[in-house]
Write an enzyme that holds these catalytic residues in place. Structure first.
Site, PDB file in Angstrom:
ATOM      1  N   ARG A 123      -8.327  -4.740  16.322  1.00 64.55           N
ATOM      2  CA  ARG A 123      -8.533  -5.163  15.090  1.00 64.55           C
ATOM      3  C   ARG A 123      -8.952  -4.247  14.035  1.00 64.55           C
ATOM      4  O   ARG A 123      -9.442  -4.596  13.144  1.00 64.55           O
ATOM      5  CB  ARG A 123      -9.800  -6.339  15.188  1.00 64.55           C
ATOM      6  N   LYS A 145      -0.767   1.616   1.954  1.00 61.78           N
ATOM      7  CA  LYS A 145       0.217   0.802   2.435  1.00 61.78           C
ATOM      8  C   LYS A 145       0.896   1.264   3.825  1.00 61.78           C
ATOM      9  O   LYS A 145       1.352   2.274   4.026  1.00 61.78           O
ATOM     10  CB  LYS A 145       1.482   0.810   1.542  1.00 61.78           C
ATOM     11  N   GLU A 187      10.237  10.957  -5.360  1.00 62.02           N
ATOM     12  CA  GLU A 187       9.206  10.116  -5.424  1.00 62.02           C
ATOM     13  C   GLU A 187       8.129  10.915  -6.454  1.00 62.02           C
ATOM     14  O   GLU A 187       7.149  10.292  -6.974  1.00 62.02           O
ATOM     15  CB  GLU A 187       8.308   9.981  -4.015  1.00 62.02           C
ATOM     16  N   LYS A 229      -1.285   8.585  -8.288  1.00 67.08           N
ATOM     17  CA  LYS A 229      -1.047   7.474  -7.281  1.00 67.08           C
ATOM     18  C   LYS A 229      -2.365   6.930  -7.094  1.00 67.08           C
ATOM     19  O   LYS A 229      -2.893   5.750  -6.993  1.00 67.08           O
ATOM     20  CB  LYS A 229      -0.630   7.771  -6.047  1.00 67.08           C
ATOM     21  N   GLU A 239      -1.860  -4.460  -4.955  1.00 65.19           N
ATOM     22  CA  GLU A 239      -0.629  -4.944  -5.752  1.00 65.19           C
ATOM     23  C   GLU A 239      -0.574  -6.184  -6.488  1.00 65.19           C
ATOM     24  O   GLU A 239       0.247  -7.027  -6.103  1.00 65.19           O
ATOM     25  CB  GLU A 239       0.575  -4.537  -4.558  1.00 65.19           C
ATOM     26  N   ARG A 243      -0.137  -1.736  -9.465  1.00 65.26           N
ATOM     27  CA  ARG A 243       0.292  -0.985  -8.349  1.00 65.26           C
ATOM     28  C   ARG A 243       1.861  -1.113  -8.439  1.00 65.26           C
ATOM     29  O   ARG A 243       2.551  -0.284  -7.681  1.00 65.26           O
ATOM     30  CB  ARG A 243      -0.351  -1.275  -7.218  1.00 65.26           C
ATOM     31  N   ASN A 247       6.561   1.083  -7.493  1.00 58.94           N
ATOM     32  CA  ASN A 247       7.683   0.532  -7.004  1.00 58.94           C
ATOM     33  C   ASN A 247       9.082   0.694  -7.982  1.00 58.94           C
ATOM     34  O   ASN A 247      10.255   0.264  -7.603  1.00 58.94           O
ATOM     35  CB  ASN A 247       7.556  -1.082  -6.814  1.00 58.94           C
ATOM     36  N   HIS A 250      12.750   0.920  -6.210  1.00 54.47           N
ATOM     37  CA  HIS A 250      12.382   0.571  -4.859  1.00 54.47           C
ATOM     38  C   HIS A 250      12.972  -0.948  -4.753  1.00 54.47           C
ATOM     39  O   HIS A 250      13.535  -1.210  -3.646  1.00 54.47           O
ATOM     40  CB  HIS A 250      11.036   0.500  -4.393  1.00 54.47           C
ATOM     41  N   HIS A 254      15.306  -0.390  -2.028  1.00 52.60           N
ATOM     42  CA  HIS A 254      15.079  -1.042  -0.532  1.00 52.60           C
ATOM     43  C   HIS A 254      16.422  -1.554  -0.036  1.00 52.60           C
ATOM     44  O   HIS A 254      16.787  -1.751   1.065  1.00 52.60           O
ATOM     45  CB  HIS A 254      13.828  -1.751  -0.422  1.00 52.60           C
ATOM     46  N   HIS A 268      15.426   7.345   2.335  1.00 47.49           N
ATOM     47  CA  HIS A 268      14.480   6.511   1.402  1.00 47.49           C
ATOM     48  C   HIS A 268      14.219   7.272   0.097  1.00 47.49           C
ATOM     49  O   HIS A 268      14.505   6.356  -1.015  1.00 47.49           O
ATOM     50  CB  HIS A 268      12.928   6.272   1.879  1.00 47.49           C
TER      51      HIS A 268
END
Ligand code: NAD
Ligand SMILES: O=C(O)C(=O)C[C@@H](O)[C@H](O)[C@H](O)COP(=O)(O)O
Ligand code: ZN
Length: 369
Positions: A123, A145, A187, A229, A239, A243, A247, A250, A254, A268
Site C-alpha cells: 500500500r 506522476k 520536453e 516543473k 492536475e 498542471r 501536457n 501530449h 500520446h 515519447h
C-alpha cells in the site's frame, strides 16, 4: 563536485532534486540519510545497467550500502500491466519493506513503472528517482506522476506517488543515444513554450551546445526545467488546473504513441515534438496564436532534429484512430476534449470544451481520414 538543487515543496511529501556531474559515485553518501537500513533495491533496464550500473555500484559500495538489481528489458513496452505485476512480485520476493527505499535507475519508462509499483507495494513504499535520460532528468522523475500504458491509451492506469529524492547526474547522459537525447529535448523546449519565453530564446541560442554534450549548458537546462516543473507541481499537485499545462503537445502526442503501439518506432519525446507542432497549428487555426510563432517553434524543433511533420511518422495513421485515442485522454471532462493551446510562445492555456468536429477536421486536413 558542484551541486545544484531544486526543492519541491509539497508539505510532508516535499523533496529535493540534486543536479550535478558525478553524483552516481556519491549516491551512497547522498542516500544514506534516507535509508532505514543500509540496503536498496534498484530497478533498471539492461541498457542503463550496462552503461551506468558500475558507477552507481561504486557509489553504493563506498558507503557499504547493500543492493539488489532488478533489470528489465529496455523500451516503452516495459511500461505495461504485465511488467507491473512481475516487478511487484520481484520486489516482494526481495522482502522490500514499506520504509525501504527503492531506486528507479533509468529513463521515464523505469521511473513511471517503478513509481507505480512503489505506490501500491504494501500500500505504498518509498522510492528515489535516479534519472539517466535527459527526458527523465527534466521531466518524468519530478512531480510524482506514475503509470503504465494500456491498449486504450497512454498512462491510463497509474497513481500520484512522489519520490523521496531525485538525483540527476548529468554525466549519465554521456552514454545516451543521440536520438534519445533529442527526444528528451522536446520536453525541455516545452517549458519555454508553456511559460518562459526567455528560456525558449535561451534554448534557441544554447540548444546546439546542450545537444552536443556541453555539461554546463545541460546542467543549466536541467535546473531551469526542474524549477519550472516544481513551481507548477507545487501549485497543483494532482492536475486540477495549472498542471495540465505540462501536457502541451501530449494530447496529440500520446495518440501517436498509442497508434504505433508503444513500439519504440516513435518515442515519447518525438511524439511530444510533433504534438506541439499540432497544438501550435491548431491554435493558429483558431486565431489564438500568430503564425510566426508557430513557424519559429517548428524551425527550432527541426534544427534540433525533431519531427515537425507527418512525413516524419514511422507509418500510416488515420484521423479516426487519433481522435479516438484523444477521447481517452485523462483531461476529457463530460465527454469533451481539453487541449493545451498556445496563445504565443511562453503563453499556453488550458482550453476546455474543445470542439470535437473542428479538431477532427483539423486532423483530417493534416493526415487524411
Ligand atoms: N511521469 C512523468 O511526469 C513523465 C514525464 C515525461 C515522460 N514520461 C514518460 O517517460 C517515458 C519516456 O522516458 P525516456 O524518454 O526516458 O525513455 P526510456 O526510459 O525508454 O529511455 C530511453 C532509452 O535510453 C536508454 N537509456 C536510458 N538512460 C541511458 C543512459 N544513461 N545511457 C544509455 N542508454 C540509456 C534506455 O534503456 C532506453 O532504451 C514515456 O513512457 C513517457 O510517457 C513520464
Ligand atoms: O508531469 C506532468 O504533469 C506532465 O504532464 C508531464 C508530461 O511530460 C508527461 O509525459 C506525463 O506523463 C503526461 O501525463 P498524462 O497525465 O497526460 O499521462
Ligand atoms: Zn511528456
Amino acid at each position: 563536485m558542484t551541486m545544484q538543487s531544486v526543492h519541491v515543496s509539497l508539505s510532508e511529501r516535499s523533496y529535493d532534486i540534486l543536479i550535478s556531474e558525478g553524483l552516481l559515485e556519491h549516491a551512497g553518501a547522498v542516500l544514506n540519510p534516507f535509508l532505514n537500513r543500509r540496503y536498496v533495491a534498484i530497478v533498471t533496464d539492461e541498457n542503463v545497467h550496462s552503461a551506468q550500473g558500475d558507477r552507481l555500484i561504486a557509489g553504493l559500495k563506498a558507503e557499504s550500502v547493500g543492493f539488489d538489481f532488478i533489470t528489465l528489458k529496455p523500451g516503452e513496452a516495459t511500461k505495461s500491466f504485465g511488467q507491473l505485476e512481475e516487478l511487484t512480485s520481484q520486489l516482494l520476493d526481495l522482502g522490500i519493506e514499506r520504509n525501504d527505499l527503492v531506486l528507479a535507475f533509468g529513463g521515464g519508462v523505469i521511473g513511471d513503472l517503478t513509481g507505480f509499483a512503489c505506490s501500491i507495494l504494501r500500500r505504498g513504499c518509498r522510492f528515489a528517482q535516479i534519472p539517466t535520460t535527459l527526458l527523465a532528468q527534466v521531466d518524468s522523475a519530478v512531480g510524482g506522476k506514475t503509470a503504465v500504458n494500456v491498449k486504450q491509451g497512454k498512462n491510463l492506469v497509474g497513481a500520484f506517488h512522489q519520490p523521496a529524492l531525485v538525483l540527476c547526474d548529468v554525466a549519465a547522459l554521456n552514454t545516451l543515444s543521440e536520438r534519445e537525447l533529442r527526444a528528451g529535448y522536446a520536453e525541455v523546449v516545452k517549458y519555454g513554450l508553456i511559460a518562459d519565453a526567455p528560456f525558449f530564446k535561451w534554448l534557441e541560442a544554447n540548444g546546439p551546445a546542450l545537444l552536443n554534450g556541453d555539461i554546463a549548458t545541460r546542467t543549466q537546462a536541467v535546473k531551469r526545467s526542474c524549477e519550472l516543473k516544481a513551481a507548477i507541481v507545487e501549485e497543483d499537485e494532482k492536475e486540477d488546473g495549472a498542471r495540465a499545462l505540462l501536457n502541451l503537445g501530449h494530447t496529440f502526442g500520446h495518440a501517436f504513441e498509442a497508434a504505433f503501439g508503444y513500439s519504440g518506432k516513435f518515442l515519447h519525446g518525438e511524439a511530444v515534438a510533433l504534438g506541439t507542432v499540432f497544438a501550435f497549428e491548431y491554435s493558429v487555426r483558431l486565431g489564438r496564436c500568430a503564425p510566426n510563432d508557430a513557424e519559429r517553434v517548428k524551425r527550432h524543433l527541426k534544427l534540433s532534429g525533431l519531427p515537425i511533420g507527418i512525413d516524419n511518422l514511422p507509418g500510416p495513421v488515420s484521423a479516426d484512430q487519433l481522435i479516438s485515442f484523444m477521447m481517452q485522454d485523462k483531461k476529457v471532462q463530460q465527454g469533451a476534449l481539453t487541449l493545451i493551446l498556445p496563445d504565443g510562445i511562453g503563453a499556453a492555456k488550458v482550453v476546455k470544451d474543445a470542439d470535437y468536429d473542428d479538431v477532427k477536421q483539423f486532423l483530417i486536413n493534416k493526415i487524411g481520414a
